[in-house]
Design a protein around this motif. Structure first.
Motif, mmCIF file in Angstrom:
data_model
loop_
_atom_site.group_PDB
_atom_site.id
_atom_site.type_symbol
_atom_site.label_atom_id
_atom_site.label_comp_id
_atom_site.label_asym_id
_atom_site.label_seq_id
_atom_site.Cartn_x
_atom_site.Cartn_y
_atom_site.Cartn_z
ATOM 1 N N LEU A 110 0.832 -1.210 0.000
ATOM 2 C CA LEU A 110 0.000 0.000 0.000
ATOM 3 C C LEU A 110 0.861 1.252 0.000
ATOM 4 N N ALA A 111 1.950 1.210 0.805
ATOM 5 C CA ALA A 111 2.855 2.366 0.845
ATOM 6 C C ALA A 111 3.417 2.645 -0.545
ATOM 7 N N LEU A 112 3.796 1.574 -1.275
ATOM 8 C CA LEU A 112 4.336 1.754 -2.627
ATOM 9 C C LEU A 112 3.290 2.381 -3.549
ATOM 10 N N VAL A 113 2.042 1.913 -3.430
ATOM 11 C CA VAL A 113 0.979 2.441 -4.292
ATOM 12 C C VAL A 113 0.791 3.947 -4.022
ATOM 13 N N ILE A 114 0.626 4.298 -2.739
ATOM 14 C CA ILE A 114 0.376 5.698 -2.388
ATOM 15 C C ILE A 114 1.551 6.575 -2.833
ATOM 16 N N GLN A 115 2.764 6.109 -2.489
ATOM 17 C CA GLN A 115 3.937 6.907 -2.815
ATOM 18 C C GLN A 115 4.151 7.028 -4.312
ATOM 19 N N GLY A 116 3.957 5.904 -5.015
ATOM 20 C CA GLY A 116 4.122 5.918 -6.468
ATOM 21 C C GLY A 116 3.160 6.893 -7.124
ATOM 22 N N LEU A 117 1.898 6.878 -6.675
ATOM 23 C CA LEU A 117 0.899 7.772 -7.266
ATOM 24 C C LEU A 117 1.277 9.239 -7.028
ATOM 25 N N PHE A 118 1.672 9.561 -5.810
ATOM 26 C CA PHE A 118 1.990 10.956 -5.511
ATOM 27 C C PHE A 118 3.254 11.406 -6.226
ATOM 28 N N GLN A 119 4.238 10.490 -6.331
ATOM 29 C CA GLN A 119 5.453 10.862 -7.036
ATOM 30 C C GLN A 119 5.161 11.090 -8.512
ATOM 31 N N ASN A 120 4.215 10.299 -9.003
ATOM 32 C CA ASN A 120 3.836 10.418 -10.399
ATOM 33 C C ASN A 120 3.215 11.783 -10.691
ATOM 34 N N PHE A 121 2.358 12.255 -9.780
ATOM 35 C CA PHE A 121 1.643 13.496 -10.026
ATOM 36 C C PHE A 121 2.402 14.733 -9.540
ATOM 37 N N TYR A 122 3.223 14.569 -8.510
ATOM 38 C CA TYR A 122 3.855 15.757 -7.924
ATOM 39 C C TYR A 122 5.370 15.762 -8.009
ATOM 40 N N GLY A 123 5.963 14.705 -8.619
ATOM 41 C CA GLY A 123 7.408 14.688 -8.761
ATOM 42 C C GLY A 123 8.099 14.491 -7.429
ATOM 43 N N ALA A 124 9.415 14.630 -7.442
ATOM 44 C CA ALA A 124 10.161 14.337 -6.225
ATOM 45 C C ALA A 124 10.393 15.585 -5.385
ATOM 46 N N SER A 125 10.182 16.763 -5.982
ATOM 47 C CA SER A 125 10.532 17.982 -5.252
ATOM 48 C C SER A 125 9.413 18.379 -4.297
ATOM 49 N N GLY A 126 9.761 19.232 -3.346
ATOM 50 C CA GLY A 126 8.815 19.617 -2.318
ATOM 51 C C GLY A 126 7.999 20.837 -2.710
ATOM 52 N N MET A 127 6.802 20.929 -2.110
ATOM 53 C CA MET A 127 5.984 22.119 -2.327
ATOM 54 C C MET A 127 5.893 22.875 -1.013
ATOM 55 N N PRO A 128 6.116 24.180 -1.046
ATOM 56 C CA PRO A 128 6.105 24.934 0.213
ATOM 57 C C PRO A 128 4.697 25.013 0.792
ATOM 58 N N TYR A 129 4.643 25.065 2.121
ATOM 59 C CA TYR A 129 3.374 25.267 2.816
ATOM 60 C C TYR A 129 3.660 26.335 3.867
ATOM 61 N N ALA A 130 2.930 27.437 3.795
ATOM 62 C CA ALA A 130 3.274 28.595 4.623
ATOM 63 C C ALA A 130 2.951 28.357 6.092
ATOM 64 N N ILE A 131 3.765 28.914 6.951
ATOM 65 C CA ILE A 131 3.487 28.899 8.387
ATOM 66 C C ILE A 131 2.264 29.779 8.639
ATOM 67 N N PRO A 132 1.307 29.308 9.468
ATOM 68 C CA PRO A 132 0.124 30.143 9.726
ATOM 69 C C PRO A 132 0.530 31.488 10.332
ATOM 70 N N PRO A 133 -0.144 32.574 9.922
ATOM 71 C CA PRO A 133 0.272 33.916 10.336
ATOM 72 C C PRO A 133 0.311 34.094 11.854
ATOM 73 N N GLN A 134 -0.591 33.386 12.559
ATOM 74 C CA GLN A 134 -0.612 33.533 14.017
ATOM 75 C C GLN A 134 0.687 33.045 14.658
ATOM 76 N N LEU A 135 1.376 32.116 13.952
ATOM 77 C CA LEU A 135 2.573 31.521 14.545
ATOM 78 C C LEU A 135 3.846 31.966 13.838
ATOM 79 N N ALA A 136 3.712 32.933 12.922
ATOM 80 C CA ALA A 136 4.906 33.434 12.249
ATOM 81 C C ALA A 136 5.726 34.236 13.257
ATOM 82 N N GLY A 137 6.916 34.542 12.881
ATOM 83 C CA GLY A 137 7.729 35.381 13.767
ATOM 84 C C GLY A 137 8.624 34.565 14.676
ATOM 85 N N VAL A 138 9.504 35.297 15.347
ATOM 86 C CA VAL A 138 10.562 34.684 16.127
ATOM 87 C C VAL A 138 10.613 35.355 17.495
ATOM 88 N N ARG A 139 10.890 34.579 18.516
ATOM 89 C CA ARG A 139 10.990 35.117 19.866
ATOM 90 C C ARG A 139 12.465 35.107 20.268
#
Lengths: 295, 323
Positions: A110-139
């Motif tokens: 099952l892992a091979l099926v899921i991974q194969g399908l996603f690699q097929n449609f989205y390639g090997a590179s990563g897609m950014p996902y933004a940090i939610p604005p409430q938690l952005a910033g640095v302390r």
């Protein structure tokens, strides 16, 4: 300096932080594996793929349905959890009574099926996902800068891990669960719907993996290969902690994340292998794992 | 009736000798015909993987141990052989032996660590150990990281026989395959093999009969590792390279798939399975990542409906036990 290069406090605490972050993913993933193993007696090789699915769930929620991070935190684990329940009901349940290795082989497929399908449609590179604005910033903590989102991940996953431990060890439902692990036939005779309990357990374990995936999305990017990379480490964590122990998997997960982070500071060449070396040492000294009861 | 070849694959009897001879002659005939029908390099690659799968099957089929990290032996031997042949200028036979020796030693170390655990635990430990070897191969200088070792010379066997001739190389590879195959046949059908099967059927009973189970398992593990190494080293000479793919988790999964498709615990199953999987990869190569998804689907289908595998089903239908 001990290892030939200067280590600043910022560097040390920075790596410690990264270690804690990785540790919280290890803890949540190995916790899910331990819960599933306890009930179904199988190692869920699809765990990494479902972790990846959780991160993609957050990505889809945002880009297809316009649901923000906070919604994704709820929706993605539930969706993946139901997907897991479906897998259990349609496939894993058919393997009951057979050698548990078949469950392992099935989930690997099952892992091979899921991974194969996603690699097929989205390639090997990563897609950014933004940090939610409430938690952005640095302390500024004085000795280091702490990004808010990272602090949130550590605190939130520690809470989830504690809640899971509490639910299993201290509540009535948890008592059913533990009883069904020991003797399913007897618990069934008391009128508890054990097959439903098994399905729910698998769904819950998988939902934990998906939740870790959502938490990871803003840090590691959303990548089809993200699950496969982390799975072997999580297995090592489970082996070190001992298969049967809920608390063991949580403690070991966080600890090994930190150890890995420290290795990056003091001996970076070994940072990829340190967890496996520790596993080998633990196996030699205590084959059942640090918190395990039997091998 | 539940079909569970891990728990009960056929136990061979001495009267099966004639059946074995017949099927083995058919295999020999196939080996002679194959390079004229198919692309010789494809056949050689399939033979290497067939030997790899046979070595893996020695553990799962006859001892009941599922190693999910067998790529570490294939990959390490492949690297060592490639390095020995290219950088040290070893004779191909000697380079292959060096690879086999390293795989055997790694098998001993990994075996000592893993053998005390059973079933699922054993599988997870082998995953983790092979991942460690993967990272070692990624970072060690002699493996050249992502590039791998390219342009490995095929060389002259014993300084005389030129292996860069396709026909000669084919005979060489076929001979190695047959050697490995017969070594496994001999092991499985020896008193030692009978003890292994006893351990598979009921480990506690084997212990109570006085067998030192851990030692038997360890010897089987080292043997399997060395034969997997033989496959990997030969592959390095055939394809003239060694790369990270050979040592990766994907390859460990592929050998499980080959054995599952062909039939776990059958002598010929891994060979058939290897040919099917290698052919699938070659013919589906243009579809990119679909191959992974299709392999996964085959996996799921085999586990749910087809646990005996191709050869297991045939053996069952014919009531033959020597396949």
């Amino acid at each position: 300096m001990l290892f030939g290069h200067a280590i600043t406090a910022q560097q040390l605490f920075g790596q410690l932080l990264i270690g804690l972050i990785n540790g919280s993913f290890y803890a949540m993933l190995s916790l899910g594996l331990a819960v599933i193993f306890g009930m179904l007696n199988i190692v869920n090789f699809a765990h990494g793929a479902l972790y990846m699915l959780g991160a993609f769930g957050a990505y889809f929620a945002l880009h297809l349905f316009g649901l923000n991070y906070w919604w994704a935190l709820i929706v993605s684990p539930i969706a993946v959890g139901f997907f897991g329940a479906l897998i259990e009901r349609t496939m894993l349940t058919r393997l009951r009574g057979l050698n548990p290795l078949y469950g392992l082989l099935l989930t690997f497929g099952l892992a091979l099926v899921i991974q194969g399908l996603f690699q097929n449609f989205y390639g090997a590179s990563g897609m950014p996902y933004a940090i939610p604005p409430q938690l952005a910033g640095v302390r500024n903590l004085g000795f280091m800068y702490l990004p808010n989102y990272r602090a949130w991940v550590i605190v939130f996953s520690a809470v989830i891990c504690f809640a899971t431990w509490f639910a299993i060890e201290k509540t009535r439902l948890g008592a059913y669960l533990r009883a069904a692990t020991e003797n399913p036939t007897m618990v069934r005779a008391f009128g508890v719907n054990v097959p439903l309990l098994i399905t729910a357990t698998y769904g819950f374990g998988v939902a934990l993996a998906a939740l870790a995936g959502v938490l990871a999305a803003p840090i590691t990017q959303v990548r089809p290969g993200m699950g496969a990379d982390i799975l072997a480490v999580v297995f090592a964590v489970v082996v070190i902690g001992g298969m049967g122990s809920i608390l063991g998997s949580i403690v070991t997960g966080f600890t090994l994340g930190v150890v890995e982070g420290l290795t990056k500071v003091f001996y970076p060449e070994a940072s990829n292998t340190v967890v496996f070396v520790i596993m080998a040492i633990v196996l030699l000294i205590k084959p059942a794992g640090l918190f395990g009861r039997t091998a | 009736m539940s079909v569970d070849p891990i728990a009960a694959s056929p136990v061979a009897h001495s009267r099966d000798g004639r059946q074995f001879a017949g099927v083995f002659l058919a295999l020999l005939a196939l080996l002679i015909v194959a390079p004229f029908v198919a692309y010789p390099y494809f056949v050689m690659q399939a033979l290497c993987f067939a030997l790899f799968a046979c070595a893996f099957n020695l553990l799962i089929g006859y001892v009941g141990l599922l190693s999910f990290g067998h790529a570490m032996f294939l990959g390490l031997a492949s690297y060592v052989c490639a390095h020995a042949a290219k950088v040290w200028g070893f004779d191909p036979a000697l380079a292959i032996l060096a690879g086999v020796a390293c795989a055997g030693v790694l098998g001993l170390v990994a075996g000592v660590l893993a053998i005390r655990s059973q079933g699922i635990y054993f599988a997870m430990i082998t995953v983790a150990l092979s991942q460690m070897i993967y990272f070692f191969c990624l970072e060690a200088p002699f493996t050249h990281g992502e590039d791998g070792i390219q342009g490995v010379p095929q060389g002259r066997l014993f300084g005389l026989i030129d292996l860069s001739q396709t026909a000669t190389l084919y005979v060489f590879v076929a001979a190695i395959f047959l050697f490995g195959f017969l070594a496994i046949y001999r092991t499985v059908n020896s008193p030692f093999g009978e003890v292994l099967k006893a351990i598979r059927e009921n480990e506690l009973r084997a212990v109570s009969l006085g067998y030192r189970v851990a030692r038997y398992k360890l010897v089987a593990f080292v043997l399997s590792a060395a034969l997997a190494g033989l496959a990997g080293a030969t592959k390095a000479i055939v394809l003239q390279n060694a790369s990270l793919t050979d040592v990766g988790f994907g390859t460990s999964g592929e050998v499980v798939l080959m054995t599952l498709v062909g039939g776990m615990g059958t002598l010929y199953g891994p060979v058939v399975g290897a040919v099917i999987v290698v052919a699938m990869q070659n013919y589906l190569a243009e579809y990119g990542e679909w191959v992974t998804a299709i392999q996964g689907a085959v996996f799921v289908a085999c586990v749910l409906m087809f646990r005996r595998g191709v050869v297991g089903e045939i053996a069952n239908a014919l009531k033959w036990t020597s396949l």
